[in-house]
Design a protein around this motif. Structure first.
Motif, PDB file in Angstrom:
ATOM      1  N   ALA A  98       9.884  -1.477  -8.150  1.00  0.00           N
ATOM      2  CA  ALA A  98       9.274  -0.314  -8.804  1.00  0.00           C
ATOM      3  C   ALA A  98       8.014   0.125  -8.065  1.00  0.00           C
ATOM      4  O   ALA A  98       7.781   1.324  -7.859  1.00  0.00           O
ATOM      5  N   LEU A  99       7.203  -0.833  -7.650  1.00  0.00           N
ATOM      6  CA  LEU A  99       5.979  -0.507  -6.907  1.00  0.00           C
ATOM      7  C   LEU A  99       6.301   0.102  -5.550  1.00  0.00           C
ATOM      8  O   LEU A  99       5.601   1.005  -5.076  1.00  0.00           O
ATOM      9  N   HIS A 100       7.371  -0.366  -4.928  1.00  0.00           N
ATOM     10  CA  HIS A 100       7.791   0.227  -3.655  1.00  0.00           C
ATOM     11  C   HIS A 100       8.301   1.647  -3.869  1.00  0.00           C
ATOM     12  O   HIS A 100       8.038   2.555  -3.067  1.00  0.00           O
ATOM     13  N   SER A 101       9.028   1.860  -4.961  1.00  0.00           N
ATOM     14  CA  SER A 101       9.533   3.196  -5.260  1.00  0.00           C
ATOM     15  C   SER A 101       8.395   4.182  -5.489  1.00  0.00           C
ATOM     16  O   SER A 101       8.450   5.328  -5.026  1.00  0.00           O
ATOM     17  N   ASP A 102       7.366   3.747  -6.184  1.00  0.00           N
ATOM     18  CA  ASP A 102       6.260   4.643  -6.516  1.00  0.00           C
ATOM     19  C   ASP A 102       5.292   4.868  -5.363  1.00  0.00           C
ATOM     20  O   ASP A 102       4.741   5.959  -5.210  1.00  0.00           O
ATOM     21  N   LEU A 103       5.062   3.819  -4.527  1.00  0.00           N
ATOM     22  CA  LEU A 103       3.984   3.886  -3.541  1.00  0.00           C
ATOM     23  C   LEU A 103       4.359   3.366  -2.158  1.00  0.00           C
ATOM     24  O   LEU A 103       3.501   3.303  -1.281  1.00  0.00           O
ATOM     25  N   TRP A 131      -2.440   5.115 -11.595  1.00  0.00           N
ATOM     26  CA  TRP A 131      -1.199   5.041 -10.830  1.00  0.00           C
ATOM     27  C   TRP A 131      -1.289   4.182  -9.583  1.00  0.00           C
ATOM     28  O   TRP A 131      -0.274   3.763  -9.033  1.00  0.00           O
ATOM     29  N   ASN A 132      -2.501   3.888  -9.103  1.00  0.00           N
ATOM     30  CA  ASN A 132      -2.601   3.270  -7.770  1.00  0.00           C
ATOM     31  C   ASN A 132      -2.259   1.778  -7.770  1.00  0.00           C
ATOM     32  O   ASN A 132      -1.712   1.261  -6.797  1.00  0.00           O
ATOM     33  N   TYR A 133      -2.593   1.087  -8.856  1.00  0.00           N
ATOM     34  CA  TYR A 133      -2.129  -0.289  -9.084  1.00  0.00           C
ATOM     35  C   TYR A 133      -1.494  -0.292 -10.470  1.00  0.00           C
ATOM     36  O   TYR A 133      -2.051  -0.855 -11.419  1.00  0.00           O
ATOM     37  N   PRO A 134      -0.355   0.342 -10.600  1.00  0.00           N
ATOM     38  CA  PRO A 134       0.168   0.683 -11.935  1.00  0.00           C
ATOM     39  C   PRO A 134       0.556  -0.511 -12.793  1.00  0.00           C
ATOM     40  O   PRO A 134       0.521  -0.420 -14.022  1.00  0.00           O
ATOM     41  N   PHE A 135       0.913  -1.626 -12.177  1.00  0.00           N
ATOM     42  CA  PHE A 135       1.270  -2.812 -12.944  1.00  0.00           C
ATOM     43  C   PHE A 135       0.006  -3.565 -13.375  1.00  0.00           C
ATOM     44  O   PHE A 135      -0.220  -3.827 -14.558  1.00  0.00           O
ATOM     45  N   LEU A 136      -0.856  -3.865 -12.415  1.00  0.00           N
ATOM     46  CA  LEU A 136      -2.070  -4.627 -12.695  1.00  0.00           C
ATOM     47  C   LEU A 136      -3.032  -3.867 -13.606  1.00  0.00           C
ATOM     48  O   LEU A 136      -3.515  -4.403 -14.608  1.00  0.00           O
ATOM     49  N   LEU A 137      -3.318  -2.605 -13.273  1.00  0.00           N
ATOM     50  CA  LEU A 137      -4.322  -1.852 -14.016  1.00  0.00           C
ATOM     51  C   LEU A 137      -3.836  -1.457 -15.401  1.00  0.00           C
ATOM     52  O   LEU A 137      -4.639  -1.074 -16.258  1.00  0.00           O
ATOM     53  N   SER A 138      -2.527  -1.531 -15.636  1.00  0.00           N
ATOM     54  CA  SER A 138      -2.000  -1.305 -16.983  1.00  0.00           C
ATOM     55  C   SER A 138      -2.150  -2.548 -17.845  1.00  0.00           C
ATOM     56  O   SER A 138      -2.627  -2.494 -18.980  1.00  0.00           O
ATOM     57  N   PRO A 140       6.148   6.704 -11.959  1.00  0.00           N
ATOM     58  CA  PRO A 140       7.176   6.704 -13.009  1.00  0.00           C
ATOM     59  C   PRO A 140       8.065   5.467 -13.032  1.00  0.00           C
ATOM     60  O   PRO A 140       8.470   5.018 -14.110  1.00  0.00           O
ATOM     61  N   ALA A 141       8.390   4.906 -11.865  1.00  0.00           N
ATOM     62  CA  ALA A 141       9.270   3.733 -11.845  1.00  0.00           C
ATOM     63  C   ALA A 141       8.597   2.537 -12.511  1.00  0.00           C
ATOM     64  O   ALA A 141       9.211   1.824 -13.318  1.00  0.00           O
ATOM     65  N   THR A 142       7.324   2.327 -12.201  1.00  0.00           N
ATOM     66  CA  THR A 142       6.597   1.214 -12.804  1.00  0.00           C
ATOM     67  C   THR A 142       6.359   1.461 -14.286  1.00  0.00           C
ATOM     68  O   THR A 142       6.474   0.544 -15.110  1.00  0.00           O
ATOM     69  N   SER A 143       6.056   2.698 -14.650  1.00  0.00           N
ATOM     70  CA  SER A 143       5.856   3.045 -16.055  1.00  0.00           C
ATOM     71  C   SER A 143       7.098   2.749 -16.875  1.00  0.00           C
ATOM     72  O   SER A 143       7.036   2.117 -17.939  1.00  0.00           O
ATOM     73  N   SER A 144       8.247   3.184 -16.371  1.00  0.00           N
ATOM     74  CA  SER A 144       9.513   2.973 -17.073  1.00  0.00           C
ATOM     75  C   SER A 144       9.845   1.487 -17.209  1.00  0.00           C
ATOM     76  O   SER A 144      10.284   1.020 -18.268  1.00  0.00           O
ATOM     77  N   LEU A 145       9.625   0.743 -16.133  1.00  0.00           N
ATOM     78  CA  LEU A 145       9.920  -0.693 -16.156  1.00  0.00           C
ATOM     79  C   LEU A 145       9.010  -1.412 -17.153  1.00  0.00           C
ATOM     80  O   LEU A 145       9.481  -2.276 -17.916  1.00  0.00           O
ATOM     81  N   ARG A 191       2.451   4.583   1.214  1.00  0.00           N
ATOM     82  CA  ARG A 191       2.406   6.033   1.429  1.00  0.00           C
ATOM     83  C   ARG A 191       1.391   6.655   0.475  1.00  0.00           C
ATOM     84  O   ARG A 191       0.923   6.019  -0.475  1.00  0.00           O
ATOM     85  N   ILE A 192       1.048   7.915   0.732  1.00  0.00           N
ATOM     86  CA  ILE A 192       0.234   8.670  -0.198  1.00  0.00           C
ATOM     87  C   ILE A 192       1.103   8.949  -1.425  1.00  0.00           C
ATOM     88  O   ILE A 192       2.283   9.269  -1.300  1.00  0.00           O
ATOM     89  N   VAL A 193       0.550   8.842  -2.608  1.00  0.00           N
ATOM     90  CA  VAL A 193       1.367   8.774  -3.818  1.00  0.00           C
ATOM     91  C   VAL A 193       2.229  10.017  -4.046  1.00  0.00           C
ATOM     92  O   VAL A 193       3.382   9.915  -4.478  1.00  0.00           O
ATOM     93  N   ASN A 194       1.709  11.211  -3.737  1.00  0.00           N
ATOM     94  CA  ASN A 194       2.513  12.424  -3.915  1.00  0.00           C
ATOM     95  C   ASN A 194       1.972  13.546  -3.032  1.00  0.00           C
ATOM     96  O   ASN A 194       0.948  13.384  -2.349  1.00  0.00           O
ATOM     97  N   SER A 195       2.659  14.672  -3.041  1.00  0.00           N
ATOM     98  CA  SER A 195       2.303  15.773  -2.147  1.00  0.00           C
ATOM     99  C   SER A 195       0.936  16.369  -2.492  1.00  0.00           C
ATOM    100  O   SER A 195       0.215  16.847  -1.602  1.00  0.00           O
ATOM    101  N   ASN A 196       0.563  16.352  -3.757  1.00  0.00           N
ATOM    102  CA  ASN A 196      -0.745  16.899  -4.142  1.00  0.00           C
ATOM    103  C   ASN A 196      -1.877  16.098  -3.495  1.00  0.00           C
ATOM    104  O   ASN A 196      -2.827  16.676  -2.956  1.00  0.00           O
ATOM    105  N   HIS A 197      -1.761  14.778  -3.542  1.00  0.00           N
ATOM    106  CA  HIS A 197      -2.796  13.945  -2.932  1.00  0.00           C
ATOM    107  C   HIS A 197      -2.730  14.019  -1.405  1.00  0.00           C
ATOM    108  O   HIS A 197      -3.765  13.967  -0.734  1.00  0.00           O
TER     109      HIS A 197
END
Length: 491
Positions: free
Chosen positions: A58-63, A125-132, A155-160, A296-302
């Motif tokens: 999930a972390l690889h999918s997101d970042l 979102w940057n450390y979505p598992f730990l910081l949650s 989203p992948a980490t959030s869903s998981l 990678r950079i998290v999304n196109s906006n960033h």
């Protein structure tokens, strides 16, 4: 063929109903028992161990986070936090005996840590598992019911996490709400007993304004421009490796405590730049855009935000290393910029990416003025063997945390509070500080019916007044008050 499946609405009514259910569970005392807290902390460890591969994926999918970084910086740290809480929990929840004074003689007193109630954790979102889940550990250890709102940007980490917490945790007291602005807004309309937010200052102001309507206390874990001061009397190879690890080894610069800019002397800057170039190539190769070890950079906006920083006319020609971009892969290579103007765009906002400006000064002490002229950072770093300079840095630089001769590692020390100051945050957590963040320290004074002195009651005579002045004025009280701490409990 069009799907008839509609997204389940989560608005104000749903949020209110959920909070009421959680408050009912809290009010019946379910979360207060030590056994419940221990069972939930053990469940967090279990889900981390049994679903490690899914979390990494999930972390690889997101970042595009590497497996090593995912495990070391998120999964292992979360497990360690849970284990610390389990080991120390009975000590943390035990009442703390404190001294009393002659004014209350005979008496004893203690501070009792009690849970706040129903709390909200809004994550980043940057450390979505730990910081949650790290704040959730503190909320559970303190005996609260808790709602977690993960970031929709991961989203992948959030869903998981929503699935795993639903499967492993006590859902009568612990819930996950997925979604974006609408769901967060619905949550913020409710009355909470504490809100813990990790993210940026803009959203933090929204959170604080919403909390103010209910006089809800907040913890705000924000960011800022974390400086690195580099002296010349150092082990340059070790220093550069540690700067790189803190900058690009932490989510490719997308971390709240990543070094944001470097300050060194004009004379030493060329050596530092050359050393950084050498070590960067060793770490990430000649083409870092192909490296599996760079997120990678998290999304196109960033991505576009970072591109805008590089396209600023004021930093034109200042790039001395890197600067390569891949808009399709959303990757930017580690980039060094030398002598950028202090009024440039890249120096006016938190970078939160793989760009590292290097400022130069004539004397290293001038760096203090540069740092203190801006908002207080979440972290400040210095590399030096000069004892006096270390002392001056610690004494004169106001930051959430300071590290001497390394970067970011204070995050892993559970006996240190982690939090900001000024615009970099409000409150702190980690270890017992997490427990304290979600607890109320209740003052309790115990007295018996003996020793009832008439001097405290009307009518107030001149004799009583003289005695009260002697007691309260500090003479007798100051001499005798320490002996009151020796009284037996509940005397």
């Amino acid at each position: 063929m069009a799907s008839n499946t509609k997204k389940k609405v989560f608005g104000s009514e749903e949020a209110l109903a959920m909070v009421e259910e959680l408050r009912a569970a809290f009010d019946c005392g379910k979360t207060r028992g030590c056994e419940w807290r221990i069972s939930q902390l053990k469940a967090l460890i279990k889900l981390s161990e049994e679903h490690e591969k899914e979390i990494v994926q999930a972390l690889h999918s997101d970042l595009s986070k590497s497996e090593t970084e995912a495990f070391v910086q998120e999964i292992a740290m979360l497990k360690n936090s849970s284990k610390v809480a389990l080991k120390e929990l009975k000590h943390w929840i035990s009442p703390e005996k404190v001294k009393t004074s002659l004014a209350t003689f005979p008496s004893s007193a203690e501070i009792v840590s009690e849970p706040l109630g129903v709390v909200l954790v809004i994550s980043a979102w940057n450390y979505p598992f730990l910081l949650s889940l790290d704040p959730v550990i503190g909320a559970i250890a303190a005996g609260n019911a808790v709602v977690l709102k993960p970031s929709e940007i991961a989203p992948a980490t959030s869903s998981l996490m929503a699935k795993l917490l639903g499967d492993y945790m006590d859902n009568s007291c612990i819930r996950v709400v997925e979604g974006a602005v609408d769901e967060t807004s619905a949550l913020l309309e409710q009355k909470w007993d504490k809100i813990f937010y990790t993210g940026n200052g803009r959203v933090a102001r929204v959170v604080m304004a919403a909390a103010a309507k209910h006089l809800t206390p907040v913890v705000l874990e924000l960011g800022g421009k974390s400086p690195v001061v580099v002296d010349s009397n150092i082990n340059l190879k070790v220093a550069t490796r540690r700067i790189i690890a803190g900058k690009w080894g932490c989510n490719n610069g997308q971390a709240c405590i990543s070094p944001d800019y470097v300050i060194t002397t004009k004379e030493y800057a060329p050596k530092l730049v050359d050393a950084l170039k050498t070590e960067l190539e060793k770490f990430y190769g000649k083409n870092p855009l192909e490296s599996e070890d760079l997120s990678r950079i998290v999304n196109s906006n960033h991505f576009n935000r970072l591109k805008k920083l590089l396209d600023d006319d004021k930093v034109s020609g200042k790039i001395v290393h890197g600067g390569k971009k891949d808009e399709i892969k959303l990757k930017i290579s580690p980039t060094l910029l030398l002598d950028v103007p202090r009024d440039s765009l890249i120096m006016s906002e938190e970078i939160f990416g793989p760009l590292l400006p290097i400022l130069t000064v004539d004397k290293l002490e001038e760096s203090f003025v540069v740092i203190n002229s801006g908002p207080k950072p979440l972290a400040a770093y210095i590399f030096t063997n000069n004892k006096k300079l270390k002392e001056l840095f610690v004494r004169n630089i106001s930051a959430g945390g300071v590290v001497v001769n390394d970067t970011t590692l204070h995050l892993a020390v559970h006996t240190l509070p982690f939090g900001g100051v000024g615009e970099s945050g409000v409150g702190a957590y980690h270890g017992k500080f997490s427990f304290d963040a979600f607890s109320h320290k209740k003052a309790v004074l115990y007295r018996s019916f003996i020793g009832d002195a008439s001097v405290r009651y009307p009518p107030y005579t001149s004799t009583k007044q003289r005695l009260l002045k002697a007691l309260i004025g500090g003479g007798i009280l100051g001499v005798l008050s320490p002996t009151c701490s020796n009284l037996p409990p509940k005397c």
